[in-house]
Design an enzyme around this catalytic site. Structure first.
Site, PDB file in Angstrom:
ATOM      1  CE  LYS A  52      11.244   2.960  -2.200  1.00  0.00           C
ATOM      2  NZ  LYS A  52      11.373   2.095  -3.196  1.00  0.00           N
ATOM      3  CB  SER A  76       7.744   2.964  -3.764  1.00  0.00           C
ATOM      4  OG  SER A  76       8.287   2.621  -3.764  1.00  0.00           O
ATOM      5  CB  SER A 119       9.361   1.816  -7.107  1.00  0.00           C
ATOM      6  OG  SER A 119       8.421   0.944  -5.980  1.00  0.00           O
TER       7      SER A 119
END
Lengths: 483, 93
Positions: free
Chosen positions: A74, A149, A173
């Protein structure tokens, strides 16, 4: 032999049996990234370094537990000498001088950091529509959001590009995109994984975790991600077990809590039905269901939308155009430099949360909002403490529905915030929770959430693994044509 | 929540509000604050705050210098710097 949709375990076996070389594995991964470029799952690729590392591994065998496994990281984790944007224009030129502890741990285990995945800007969003680098598409349908997210990570795993990815979870997320993309994702106990080198959103809620195709792969990842880190004062100094050792142990007699206050009739019929079927499945595995009460649970989302913006407004004050990241052109004076840098560098959702945070922390409102929310946070945690006296785990749907269309939540931020209704409570209480695929609604995957008591990741993974070895929802792969 | 409050908190946050979006931002913030006002309904008398789920005192480590001087590494990432400092527009005339 295709590497698409393979698990970490599969790939380790293929490498060991020399069905594929490390270099071929990395090359094939980049081929998959390129044939899935429409997903927009990656912001930055690390191709040259990855191939070099693979070649080295082909020459000199590594003893690392994840040697040669390509992992998508990420873009919130600092990666030394590899651009780290956090989905923001503010950091579009930021090359970190060091790597996050999580990245170091995974790379020390032999992982190859294949690239940085797209995400909602500064992890603020539930649909991957707030990234400066564009929306991410859900592999199950190009018009569907992947959730957020950690949407780029979820999409990369769901499309079978990588077997696993890293994510972070402040209010859902990891779990919400895992649910919407049909993969498995775990948010560990707060403090289990070091936050050093993670770009902070809300420091008392943020936690990194693995996203993969199976609970077993999440356990394999977690084994390498956890460490006690002196550089993070909230890093737990607790024994780190082998998270794979109890996976196959029977769950007969396990007590699963069902939250009385979550009225599932407010969900789509088909979503409630999928949940009921999972209950029956767990009953067939020998689990018992117990109704529990979490009296303050309905206050989780409003509590979160005070605590998280407050911490965000404080954390994001570091982006001032002075030490790193973007700076506006031709600042007239220091204040102009701050204001224009921040106004040009942040997107609308980030600005909105900074403004809410500044409001609830301002002198006249601190007690009414911030202190009040922290008191309610205590009540929510107390509710969980009481519930875990009666049950081993708490089961809820992960999300209110399956993946929605891009743009469909309209202009109302609160509708988007409610997307995390079921996931936020575990962050407020610091508890571990995971999401596993447990059914389909209108041809789209949907997830089941299991929340555990403090440090009970092994048990959660065991409960999830028992489900997965007796069902096939986690084996479904996207055809990419659902709307 | 009114435009004046929004202007004040925007300044506290060192953010400029685009006049075109002022109405929309004010309305959004008002709705969010109304939404979190639900918290008012709870009696929290005598309840201590929970600032961090661990509630453990941060462990201290030995007071030894571990950091290396990496001045050049950090300065080269700054938008503007000289050999020793981050540079910003002149503050004192």
């Amino acid at each position: 032999m295709s590497i698409q949709f393979k698990t970490i375990k599969d790939l380790l076996t293929m490498l060991k049996n020399k069905d594929i070389s490390n270099k071929e594995l990395v090359k094939d991964t980049y081929s998959l990234i390129k044939s899935n470029v429409h997903l927009n799952a990656f912001v930055t690729l690390n191709e040259e370094m990855s191939l070099k590392k693979a070649e080295e591994l082909d020459k000199n065998k590594s003893s690392g537990n994840l040697a040669g496994i390509p992992i998508a990281q990420k873009d919130l984790f600092c990666t030394k000498d590899l651009r780290t944007t956090c989905g923001s224009k503010m950091l579009s030129n930021f090359i970190p001088p060091y790597s996050a502890t999580v990245i170091e741990n995974l790379e020390n285990a032999g992982c190859i950091s294949i690239g940085k995945t797209n995400m909602d800007e500064f992890a603020m969003g539930s649909s991957n529509e707030t990234s400066f680098y564009g929306n991410v598409a859900n592999p199950w349908g190009s018009n569907l959001v992947p959730g957020g997210s950690s949407g780029g990570s979820a999409a990369a795993v769901a499309a079978g590009i990588v077997s696993a990815a890293t994510g972070t979870d402040t209010g859902g997320s990891i779990r919400q995109p895992a649910s919407l993309c049909g993969i498995t994702g775990l948010k560990p106990t707060y403090g289990r994984i070091s936050r050093w080198g993670m770009i902070a959103f809300a420091s008392s809620l943020d936690q990194a975790g693995p996203m993969a195709r199976t609970a077993e792969d999440c356990a394999i990842m977690l084994n390498e991600m956890c460490s006690h880190d002196l550089r993070d004062t909230t890093s737990l100094d607790e024994e780190i077990p082998d998270f794979t050792s109890d996976l196959s142990t029977s769950i007969k007699g396990l007590k699963i809590g069902i939250v009385k206050e979550f009225d599932l009739s407010m969900l789509d019929n088909s979503v409630a039905q999928v949940f009921e079927e999972s209950k029956k499945h767990y009953e067939s595995l020998g689990a018992e269901f117990v109704e529990i009460s979490l009296p303050n649970i309905s206050l989780s989302v409003p509590t979160y939308y005070v605590v998280a913006p407050a911490e965000c407004s404080s954390n994001l004050s570091r982006f001032d155009g002075v030490k790193f990241g973007k700076r506006c052109e031709n600042p007239q004076n220091l204040e102009d430099l701050y204001i224009r840098t921040r106004s040009e560098g942040f997107g609308d959702e980030v600005k909105r949360r900074i403004l809410i945070g500044s409001y609830v922390l301002s002198a006249g409102f601190y007690d009414a909002y911030y202190k009040k929310a922290q008191q309610v946070r205590r009540l929510i945690k107390n509710d969980f403490d009481n519930a875990f006296k009666k049950v081993d785990t708490i089961m809820t749907p992960t999300t209110r529905g399956a993946a929605f269309s891009s743009g469909s939540k309209g202009d109302d931020p609160i509708q988007m915030y409610l997307e995390d209704l079921f996931t936020i409570p575990a962050n407020l209480a610091g508890l571990p929770a995971l999401s596993i695929p447990n059914g389909m609604v209108d041809g789209k995957p949907i997830g089941l959430q299991l929340i555990g008591n403090f440090l009970q990741e092994s048990k959660l993974l065991q409960i999830a693994h028992n489900f997965q070895i007796s069902s096939d929802w986690h084996l479904k792969t996207p055809s990419g044509d659902i709307n | 929540m009114d435009k004046k409050t929004v202007t004040t908190i925007a300044y506290l946050s060192r953010l400029a509000i685009d006049p075109k979006n002022e109405d929309k931002i004010t309305k959004d913030l008002e709705n969010i604050i109304k939404f979190v006002d639900q918290l008012d309904s709870v009696d929290t008398n005598g309840i201590s705050v929970l600032t961090n789920p661990l509630e453990k005192t941060a462990k201290t480590r030995d007071d030894k210098v571990t950091a290396k001087n990496r001045k050049d590494t950090f300065l080269e990432r700054a938008p503007e710097s000289n050999e020793d400092y981050f540079l910003v527009p002149r503050v004192v005339e």
